[in-house]
Design a protein around this motif. Structure first.
Motif, PDB file in Angstrom:
ATOM      1  N   VAL A  33      -3.487   8.335  36.932  1.00 44.66           N
ATOM      2  CA  VAL A  33      -4.075   9.186  37.975  1.00 44.66           C
ATOM      3  C   VAL A  33      -4.718  10.418  37.344  1.00 44.66           C
ATOM      4  N   PHE A  34      -4.036  11.016  36.369  1.00 42.86           N
ATOM      5  CA  PHE A  34      -4.566  12.187  35.668  1.00 42.86           C
ATOM      6  C   PHE A  34      -5.876  11.847  34.947  1.00 42.86           C
ATOM      7  N   ALA A  35      -5.888  10.720  34.248  1.00 44.10           N
ATOM      8  CA  ALA A  35      -7.104  10.291  33.541  1.00 44.10           C
ATOM      9  C   ALA A  35      -8.235  10.018  34.530  1.00 44.10           C
ATOM     10  N   GLY A  36      -7.914   9.413  35.660  1.00 42.76           N
ATOM     11  CA  GLY A  36      -8.922   9.165  36.687  1.00 42.76           C
ATOM     12  C   GLY A  36      -9.506  10.454  37.236  1.00 42.76           C
ATOM     13  N   ARG A  37      -8.659  11.450  37.454  1.00 42.49           N
ATOM     14  CA  ARG A  37      -9.156  12.748  37.935  1.00 42.49           C
ATOM     15  C   ARG A  37     -10.056  13.409  36.900  1.00 42.49           C
ATOM     16  N   LEU A  38      -9.656  13.323  35.643  1.00 45.68           N
ATOM     17  CA  LEU A  38     -10.488  13.915  34.592  1.00 45.68           C
ATOM     18  C   LEU A  38     -11.848  13.234  34.530  1.00 45.68           C
ATOM     19  N   ARG A  39     -11.845  11.925  34.618  1.00 45.29           N
ATOM     20  CA  ARG A  39     -13.092  11.164  34.546  1.00 45.29           C
ATOM     21  C   ARG A  39     -13.956  11.437  35.782  1.00 45.29           C
ATOM     22  N   ARG A  40     -13.338  11.442  36.947  1.00 45.63           N
ATOM     23  CA  ARG A  40     -14.068  11.633  38.198  1.00 45.63           C
ATOM     24  C   ARG A  40     -14.662  13.042  38.298  1.00 45.63           C
ATOM     25  N   ASP A  41     -13.878  14.049  37.899  1.00 47.36           N
ATOM     26  CA  ASP A  41     -14.322  15.431  38.061  1.00 47.36           C
ATOM     27  C   ASP A  41     -15.058  15.964  36.840  1.00 47.36           C
ATOM     28  N   ARG A  50      -1.373  20.990  35.595  1.00 46.27           N
ATOM     29  CA  ARG A  50      -0.149  21.418  36.278  1.00 46.27           C
ATOM     30  C   ARG A  50       0.365  20.307  37.187  1.00 46.27           C
ATOM     31  N   LEU A  51      -0.537  19.679  37.932  1.00 49.48           N
ATOM     32  CA  LEU A  51      -0.157  18.586  38.815  1.00 49.48           C
ATOM     33  C   LEU A  51       0.373  17.394  38.018  1.00 49.48           C
ATOM     34  N   TYR A  52      -0.247  17.123  36.868  1.00 50.83           N
ATOM     35  CA  TYR A  52       0.220  16.047  35.984  1.00 50.83           C
ATOM     36  C   TYR A  52       1.655  16.316  35.530  1.00 50.83           C
ATOM     37  N   ARG A  53       1.906  17.524  35.081  1.00 50.85           N
ATOM     38  CA  ARG A  53       3.256  17.880  34.628  1.00 50.85           C
ATOM     39  C   ARG A  53       4.270  17.802  35.760  1.00 50.85           C
ATOM     40  N   GLN A  54       3.905  18.247  36.945  1.00 49.52           N
ATOM     41  CA  GLN A  54       4.816  18.196  38.086  1.00 49.52           C
ATOM     42  C   GLN A  54       5.168  16.756  38.437  1.00 49.52           C
ATOM     43  N   ASN A  55       4.174  15.894  38.492  1.00 52.22           N
ATOM     44  CA  ASN A  55       4.440  14.500  38.845  1.00 52.22           C
ATOM     45  C   ASN A  55       5.225  13.783  37.758  1.00 52.22           C
ATOM     46  N   LEU A  56       4.935  14.076  36.506  1.00 49.86           N
ATOM     47  CA  LEU A  56       5.708  13.499  35.415  1.00 49.86           C
ATOM     48  C   LEU A  56       7.153  13.989  35.464  1.00 49.86           C
TER      49      LEU A  56
END
Length: 126
Positions: A33-41, A50-56
């Motif tokens: 999901v994090f990689a997808g957000r980076l690619r999309r945005d 921060r969201l990546y760390r929270q979900n992990l």
């Protein structure tokens, strides 16, 4: 005659497998999901790390819950000794400290501060 200790060991091992699967699958999904957000945005969206760390952290916390469940099953269902109960108490204490510190890091504040801030009576009328 039913061998409760053997059954508890098998169930405990099954819970341990679930624990590993929860952490691994959780980490993979969160990373995807994090990689997808980076690619999309296109680069680095605000707050993505921060969201990546929270979900992990949430995946790890859930895995810790399964760790304790497996240990409790093995300790209680087998013939509990003072040593095994002591080891279980130590494991639960360490898990509690880990869980608490992860919660503080994920939330950015002490748990009792979040509860107090979330009460509707504390929100001023507009």
């Amino acid at each position: 005659m039913v061998d409760l200790a053997g059954i508890a060991e098998v169930v405990g091992a099954g819970v341990d497998l679930v624990r590993v699967a929860v952490i691994v699958v959780g980490a993979l999904v969160v990373t995807a999901v994090f990689a997808g957000r980076l690619r999309r945005d296109g680069g680095r969206p605000p707050g993505a790390y921060r969201l990546y760390r929270q979900n992990l952290g949430r995946a790890i916390l859930l895995g810790l819950e399964f760790l304790v469940a497996g240990d409790i099953i093995r300790t209680v269902a087998a013939s509990p000794t003072f040593t095994s109960v002591g080891v279980l108490a130590l494991i639960v204490a360490v898990r509690t400290v880990l869980s608490f510190s992860l919660e503080v890091e994920l939330g950015g504040s002490w748990p009792w501060q979040r509860r107090r801030a979330a009460r509707p009576s504390d929100i001023p009328d507009a």
